[in-house]
Write a protein that holds these residues in place. Structure first.
Motif, PDB file in Angstrom:
ATOM      1  N   GLN A   1       0.807  -1.224   0.000  1.00 20.85           N
ATOM      2  CA  GLN A   1       0.000   0.000   0.000  1.00 20.85           C
ATOM      3  C   GLN A   1       0.841   1.275   0.000  1.00 20.85           C
ATOM      4  O   GLN A   1       0.319   2.370   0.171  1.00 20.85           O
ATOM      5  CB  GLN A   1      -0.975  -0.009   1.171  1.00 20.85           C
TER       6      GLN A   1
ATOM      7  N   TRP B   1       0.546   9.044  -0.402  1.00 19.25           N
ATOM      8  CA  TRP B   1      -0.152   9.345   0.852  1.00 19.25           C
ATOM      9  C   TRP B   1       0.583   8.764   2.047  1.00 19.25           C
ATOM     10  O   TRP B   1       0.616   9.379   3.122  1.00 19.25           O
ATOM     11  CB  TRP B   1      -1.593   8.837   0.810  1.00 19.25           C
ATOM     12  N   VAL B   2       1.172   7.616   1.890  1.00 17.08           N
ATOM     13  CA  VAL B   2       1.966   7.026   2.971  1.00 17.08           C
ATOM     14  C   VAL B   2       3.208   7.891   3.224  1.00 17.08           C
ATOM     15  O   VAL B   2       3.583   8.130   4.377  1.00 17.08           O
ATOM     16  CB  VAL B   2       2.336   5.565   2.659  1.00 17.08           C
TER      17      VAL B   2
ATOM     18  N   GLY C   1       2.017  10.762   5.128  1.00 16.57           N
ATOM     19  CA  GLY C   1       1.742  10.345   6.499  1.00 16.57           C
ATOM     20  C   GLY C   1       3.005  10.242   7.342  1.00 16.57           C
ATOM     21  O   GLY C   1       3.043  10.699   8.483  1.00 16.57           O
TER      22      GLY C   1
ATOM     23  N   TYR D   1      -4.224  13.263   6.052  1.00  9.36           N
ATOM     24  CA  TYR D   1      -3.897  11.846   5.835  1.00  9.36           C
ATOM     25  C   TYR D   1      -5.023  10.947   6.355  1.00  9.36           C
ATOM     26  O   TYR D   1      -5.446  10.005   5.687  1.00  9.36           O
ATOM     27  CB  TYR D   1      -2.571  11.522   6.526  1.00  9.36           C
ATOM     28  N   ALA D   2      -5.532  11.250   7.544  1.00 11.34           N
ATOM     29  CA  ALA D   2      -6.601  10.445   8.144  1.00 11.34           C
ATOM     30  C   ALA D   2      -7.888  10.529   7.330  1.00 11.34           C
ATOM     31  O   ALA D   2      -8.601   9.530   7.179  1.00 11.34           O
ATOM     32  CB  ALA D   2      -6.851  10.900   9.581  1.00 11.34           C
TER      33      ALA D   2
ATOM     34  N   VAL E   1      -8.075  11.075   4.041  1.00  8.54           N
ATOM     35  CA  VAL E   1      -7.853  10.282   2.828  1.00  8.54           C
ATOM     36  C   VAL E   1      -7.954   8.794   3.137  1.00  8.54           C
ATOM     37  O   VAL E   1      -8.532   8.023   2.371  1.00  8.54           O
ATOM     38  CB  VAL E   1      -6.490  10.628   2.192  1.00  8.54           C
ATOM     39  N   ARG E   2      -7.430   8.372   4.278  1.00  8.70           N
ATOM     40  CA  ARG E   2      -7.462   6.961   4.677  1.00  8.70           C
ATOM     41  C   ARG E   2      -8.810   6.550   5.280  1.00  8.70           C
ATOM     42  O   ARG E   2      -9.018   5.388   5.599  1.00  8.70           O
ATOM     43  CB  ARG E   2      -6.332   6.658   5.675  1.00  8.70           C
ATOM     44  N   LYS E   3      -9.696   7.532   5.496  1.00  7.77           N
ATOM     45  CA  LYS E   3     -11.034   7.293   6.036  1.00  7.77           C
ATOM     46  C   LYS E   3     -10.991   6.591   7.394  1.00  7.77           C
ATOM     47  O   LYS E   3     -11.699   5.630   7.647  1.00  7.77           O
ATOM     48  CB  LYS E   3     -11.889   6.497   5.042  1.00  7.77           C
ATOM     49  N   ASP E   4     -10.139   7.120   8.280  1.00  3.46           N
ATOM     50  CA  ASP E   4      -9.973   6.562   9.622  1.00  3.46           C
ATOM     51  C   ASP E   4     -10.697   7.471  10.615  1.00  3.46           C
ATOM     52  O   ASP E   4     -10.182   8.530  10.983  1.00  3.46           O
ATOM     53  CB  ASP E   4      -8.482   6.475   9.954  1.00  3.46           C
TER      54      ASP E   4
END
Length: 106
Positions: free
Chosen positions: A16, A20-21, A24, A68-69, A71-74
């Motif tokens: 992954q 984006w990582v 992050g 980041y969160a 985009v990651r949907k956390d």
């Protein structure tokens, strides 16, 4: 067991890996710098100190981690960073008001 661990590590850190990582990890590094700066400032002063740069790194790193969160949907990370941003902005606001009051008094 070793294959399961290897597969998990690959899926988390390799499969992954994208821009984006990278963002992050950069955001986390900025966020971590605030602790380093606070520690160094306290060591120099020989007392607990929270320098203004602590709040700027908090705001910058927290904002990037918030993006980041999202985009990651956390949802946990979104709520945690979103609420933290309010604290960072408020502290910078209080510091600015204090400096403004000090310059008006002189």
């Amino acid at each position: 067991m070793a294959d399961a661990i290897t597969n998990w590590l690959h899926s988390v850190f390799i499969a992954q890996f994208d821009a984006w990582v990278v963002l992050g990890f950069f955001a986390q590094a900025c966020f971590t710098m605030r602790f380093v700066l606070q520690w160094l400032a306290s060591e120099r002063a020989k007392r607990s100190v929270v320098p203004v740069t602590f709040w700027f790194f908090s705001l910058f790193g927290g904002t990037l981690l918030f993006v980041y969160a999202i985009v990651r949907k956390d949802p946990v990370f979104i709520a945690g960073q979103g609420l933290g941003l309010i604290v960072y902005i408020r502290n910078l606001w209080l510091i600015a008001n204090e400096k403004k009051a000090m310059t008006q008094d002189t």
